[in-house]
Scaffold this active site. Structure first.
Site, short mmCIF file in Angstrom:
data_model
loop_
_atom_site.label_atom_id
_atom_site.label_comp_id
_atom_site.label_asym_id
_atom_site.label_seq_id
_atom_site.Cartn_x
_atom_site.Cartn_y
_atom_site.Cartn_z
CG ASP A 269 82.83 -43.49 12.85
OD1 ASP A 269 83.67 -44.41 12.66
OD2 ASP A 269 82.77 -42.84 13.92
C1 BGC Z 1 85.58 -44.52 15.35
C2 BGC Z 1 86.39 -43.77 14.31
C3 BGC Z 1 87.45 -44.67 13.74
C4 BGC Z 1 86.81 -45.91 13.17
C5 BGC Z 1 87.80 -46.89 12.56
C6 BGC Z 1 85.08 -45.84 14.82
O1 BGC Z 1 84.53 -46.60 15.85
O2 BGC Z 1 84.51 -43.72 15.78
O3 BGC Z 1 86.98 -42.64 14.89
O4 BGC Z 1 88.18 -43.98 12.76
O5 BGC Z 1 86.11 -46.58 14.21
O6 BGC Z 1 88.63 -47.43 13.49
#
Ligand code: BGC
Length: 826
Positions: A269
């Site tokens: 993530d």
């Molecule tokens: C979120 C993810 C997301 C990523 C990219 C993160 O803060 O938890 O779900 O895909 O950002 O935007």
């Protein structure tokens, strides 16, 4: 008692110590490491193996982390440049769960909570196909979706992004959606692996969950997505058993690869990578930059601390998935065009099929049309629609109609349809007489020019006692407001998406609202700051005073009183990054609904909430229709549902609690939000409806509940264990006068031959069936052994729950008309 070992679930002893501090994955960060994990280059196709042999160390490093500048800047969340000299193309990675989130408009689908509530695999596949095609057309290669974390905490901020609280429902929905996404050549990333069940302290919370619960409740949907061929898995921010998910070898290697046979790649993530050595625990790609997998990984390999074979394995996994969807072909297929019309149709179907009719006394719905229609529509979101939830899943729709317009059009000639705001989210400019300086109104020619800062300070004196709504309204880069030194409002972009509230102003500005209690005559410090960036910044600071609020409530109640029917639109604002502070509707909506219902008992409430809310007014309204965040076609779908062009057929994918105090995590800080950074899932497998059953608690609306404009009858149950398969046959009849669709649900009780904890009842099968008035159908639902099995910790495998078991069939988890027992034998 029979133990069944599923072919790909190796009997490795894993996770037995998840409850013990620091034992799981504790070896992940240990270096130097001499052997590469799991796969080696030899396991890859000849194309991938050849590429690997031709790539320099730097080129391989460039494949395992983001951070390079995207020359096309399509607005994707992540970018990798590829290796052009070898024909390895760039990769663009974009969110999200309710549609593709890039800088351009895309199809804004209903929230996944709505999709799950449709209980419809075919729609889930089509939902995926729409996102897959949109993604490819908009320049994206990897989708950061679906999210399948189980709903454990009713207030968790991202519940709207997931498929609810039941592992079977989530597994079927995600499997179909992943297949749909990837059928279009877009790689799906299942997230957030694992136990990322809340936003509070999401970056670090250390989850302690027993292995049985993890396997039975949180992981099944991830496994289903892997089985459906998901190309990528995103590891979560949180820790599990004292080790962050993104360096947790038990999660990333033992379960994912050894038990499930996953062949794709694991990406972190955004900002979830903890170490360079995580590559040896099973993390293949660091996003969005190369803090650990950039230069530090290169140096560690050159120093012999990490074997280059580990990097080859990761790069090979990524290339394998690229090859699978044709991205490595010498002559790759051109990107498709978007199909906005077809996509809009699917968005509307999901919004209709996922809407849940929670209550409908005296057939308050459907509404009459034409000259018989006399309707007072109330609520801000009837005018400015809630389309999508907040955070990284927020999609920019091409357009989204106002429900009031769709209702007026559908009510037709001769109808009397009015609108009243009820809960004013915009108010008026805070006037000069309440301020120590001029009001904040940097608009038009007075906008803050590009590159300059907004710096406003004033004191405000409250003219009366009561609740005020402060409203910051901006265009451009956004701003923030502090009251007495505490930041209370921000319209700046968050998670790369628009910030502020989900509900824009009537003129399309970003709005953020804050409710504050003030005493008459008290003076408070106000500051508003912001930076204009490349474009100018417009900002205005409004409020709604307590007496203005009373007036809008009064106007709404008056409108309701003089109409035949009142339809109140109510909303919540689910978003990534923060859990809801309570299960109540925000602001003074509860009071508004109570006032409207007191003025006119024939009140219908349309909910635009991403997840469960409490309804203190429920007994005084006639009908409640939950339409979730219904996507760009929500207005049309809502009008069609309200007027009965289509009968509601959605079923709750999550329990709606009676109150804040009666939920699976209420009253136990260790369960939620955790104490000193740690939390214990001490409810075990009793998550969602399983908990209500286990403790005998009432819910407001149970899992699986959802009414229709027609009625269904159940009969002739016959259960057989035939050739090792449980077959549940029964007849469903549409006993009413309208067409409708029903979702018969099959639940089983525990097996006395297992020693594991088991739920009072668990969903083991369902099917959505459309029936004309008077039509009957005989259905036969096959229950897979997997859903009759419990996880045996000692053997690391599923154990079938043999012997006599209760089996029920019916219309919701709490309304099961048919009962029998089945003797499970193998
Ligand atoms: C979120 C993810 C997301 C990523 C990219 C993160 O803060 O938890 O779900 O895909 O950002 O935007």
């Amino acid at each position: 008692m029979t133990a069944r070992t599923h072919p790909r679930r190796a009997g490795t002893a894993v996770l037995a110590m998840l409850l013990a501090a620091g034992t799981v994955g504790g070896t992940a960060a240990a270096a130097p490491v001499t052997a590469p994990p799991a796969a080696t280059a030899a396991a890859f196709s000849s194309t991938v193996a050849t590429l690997l042999s031709q790539m320099t160390l730097d080129e391989k490093i460039g494949m395992v982390h983001g951070g390079a500048e995207d020359p096309e800047a399509v607005g994707a969340a992540g970018y990798l440049p590829g290796v052009p000299r070898l024909g390895i193309p760039e990769l663009r990675l974009a969110d999200g769960p309710a549609g593709v989130r890039v800088a351009e408009a895309a199809t804004a689908l209903p929230a996944p909570a709505a999709l799950a509530s449709s209980f419809d695999d075919t729609l889930a596949r089509q939902f995926g196909e729409v996102i897959g095609r949109d993604g490819r057309a908009l320049g994206v290669d990897v989708l950061l979706s679906p999210m399948t974390n189980n709903i454990r905490v009713p207030t968790a901020g991202r519940n709207f992004e997931t498929f609810g609280e039941d592992p079977l429902l989530a597994s079927r929905t995600v499997g179909a959606e992943v297949a749909g996404i990837q059928s279009q050549g877009l790689i799906a990333t299942i997230k957030h692996y694992a136990a990322n069940n809340q936003e509070q302290n999401r970056m670090d919370v250390d989850v302690r969950v027993d292995e049985q619960t993890l396997q039975e409740i949180e992981l099944p949907a991830f496994q289903a997505a892997v089985d459906a061929g998901a190309g990528s898995v995103m590891c979560a921010y949180n820790q599990l058993g004292g080790v962050h998910a993104c360096e947790n070898e038990d999660l990333l290697t033992t379960i994912l690869r050894e038990q499930w046979g996953f062949e794709g790649w694991v990406m972190s993530d955004w900002g979830a990578t903890q170490s360079t050595e995580a590559i040896t625990a099973g993390l293949d790609m660091e996003m969005p930059r190369g803090t650990y997998f950039g230069e530090p990984l290169r140096e560690a390999i050159l120093a012999g601390e990490i074997p280059e074979a580990a990097l080859d394995t990761s790069v090979g996994r990524i290339l394998t998935q690229m090859e699978r969807v044709g991205l490595l072909a010498a002559d790759p297929a051109p990107r498709p065009e978007r199909d906005p019309a077809g996509a809009a149709q699917v968005a509307q179907q999901v919004a209709e099929a996922g809407a849940v009719l929670l209550k409908n006394d005296r057939n308050a719905l459907p509404l009459a049309s034409g000259a018989d229609a006399d309707i007072a529509v109330i609520g801000p979101t009837a005018k400015t629609p809630v389309v999508t939830g907040g955070g990284s899943s927020r999609v920019l729709p091409e357009s989204a109609a106002a429900p009031i317009d769709a209702i007026t059009a559908r009510a037709g000639t001769g109808a009397d349809v009015g609108w009243s705001v009820g809960e004013d989210l915009e108010g008026v400019l805070i006037p000069a007489e309440a301020l120590s300086t001029a009001p904040l109104q940097r608009t038009g020619e007075d906008a803050v020019p590009a590159g300059e800062a907004l710096d406003y300070a004033a004191t405000v004196t409250a003219p009366e006692d009561g609740t005020y709504t402060l409203s910051l309204q901006t265009t451009g880069a956004g701003a923030r407001v502090s009251v007495d030194g505490e930041e209370v409002l921000s319209t700046r972009s968050q998670f790369g998406a628009a910030g502020g509230s989900l509900i824009a102003t009537a003129d399309g500005w970003t709005n953020d609202t804050h409710y504050v209690e003030l005493e008459a005559g008290t003076t408070h410090e106000l500051t508003v700051t912001g930076e204009a960036g490349d474009e100018s910044l417009q900002a205005r600071l409004h409020w709604v005073t307590p007496s203005a609020r009373e007036r809008t409530v009064q106007e709404a109640a008056d409108a309701a009183r003089s109409a035949e029917t009142a339809v109140v639109f109510a909303y919540d604002e689910g978003t990534e990054g923060v859990d809801r502070s309570s299960l109540s509707l925000p602001g003074t909506q509860d009071e508004l609904i109570a006032a409207v219902a007191a003025a006119n008992p024939n009140t219908v409430v349309v909910l635009n909430t991403g997840a469960a809310v409490t309804m203190p007014w429920v007994s005084s309204v006639r009908a409640v229709l939950e339409t979730w965040y219904p996507g760009q076609e929500g207005a049309e779908a809502t009008a069609r549902l309200l007027f009965g062009d289509v009968s509601p057929s959605g079923k709750l994918s999550q329990t709606f609690p009676v109150s804040e105090d009666v939920t699976p995590v209420a009253g136990d800080l260790l369960r939620y939000p955790g104490v000193d950074g740690q939390q214990v899932y001490s409810e075990g497998i009793d998550v969602g409806y399983r908990w209500y059953d286990a403790v005998g608690a009432e819910s407001l609306f149970p899992f699986g509940h959802g009414l229709s404009y027609t009625s269904f009858e159940y009969g002739d149950l016959r259960v057989q264990d035939r050739e090792g398969r449980i077959e549940v046959a029964f007849t469903v009849t549409n006993a009413g006068e309208r067409a409708g669709a029903e979702v018969p649900q099959v639940y089983v009780g525990p097996s006395s031959e297992l020693t594991q904890d088991q739920a009072v009842k668990s969903l083991v099968g369902y099917e959505k069936v459309a029936l004309a008035p008077g039509q009957s159908r005989r259905l036969s639902i096959v229950v897979e052994d997997r859903w009759l099995s419990s996880w045996a910790i000692d053997d690391d495998t599923w154990e079938l729950g043999t012997g006599p078991r209760d089996l029920w069939v019916g219309t919701s988890s709490a309304d099961l008309a048919l009962h029998d027992t089945v003797d499970v034998r193998r």
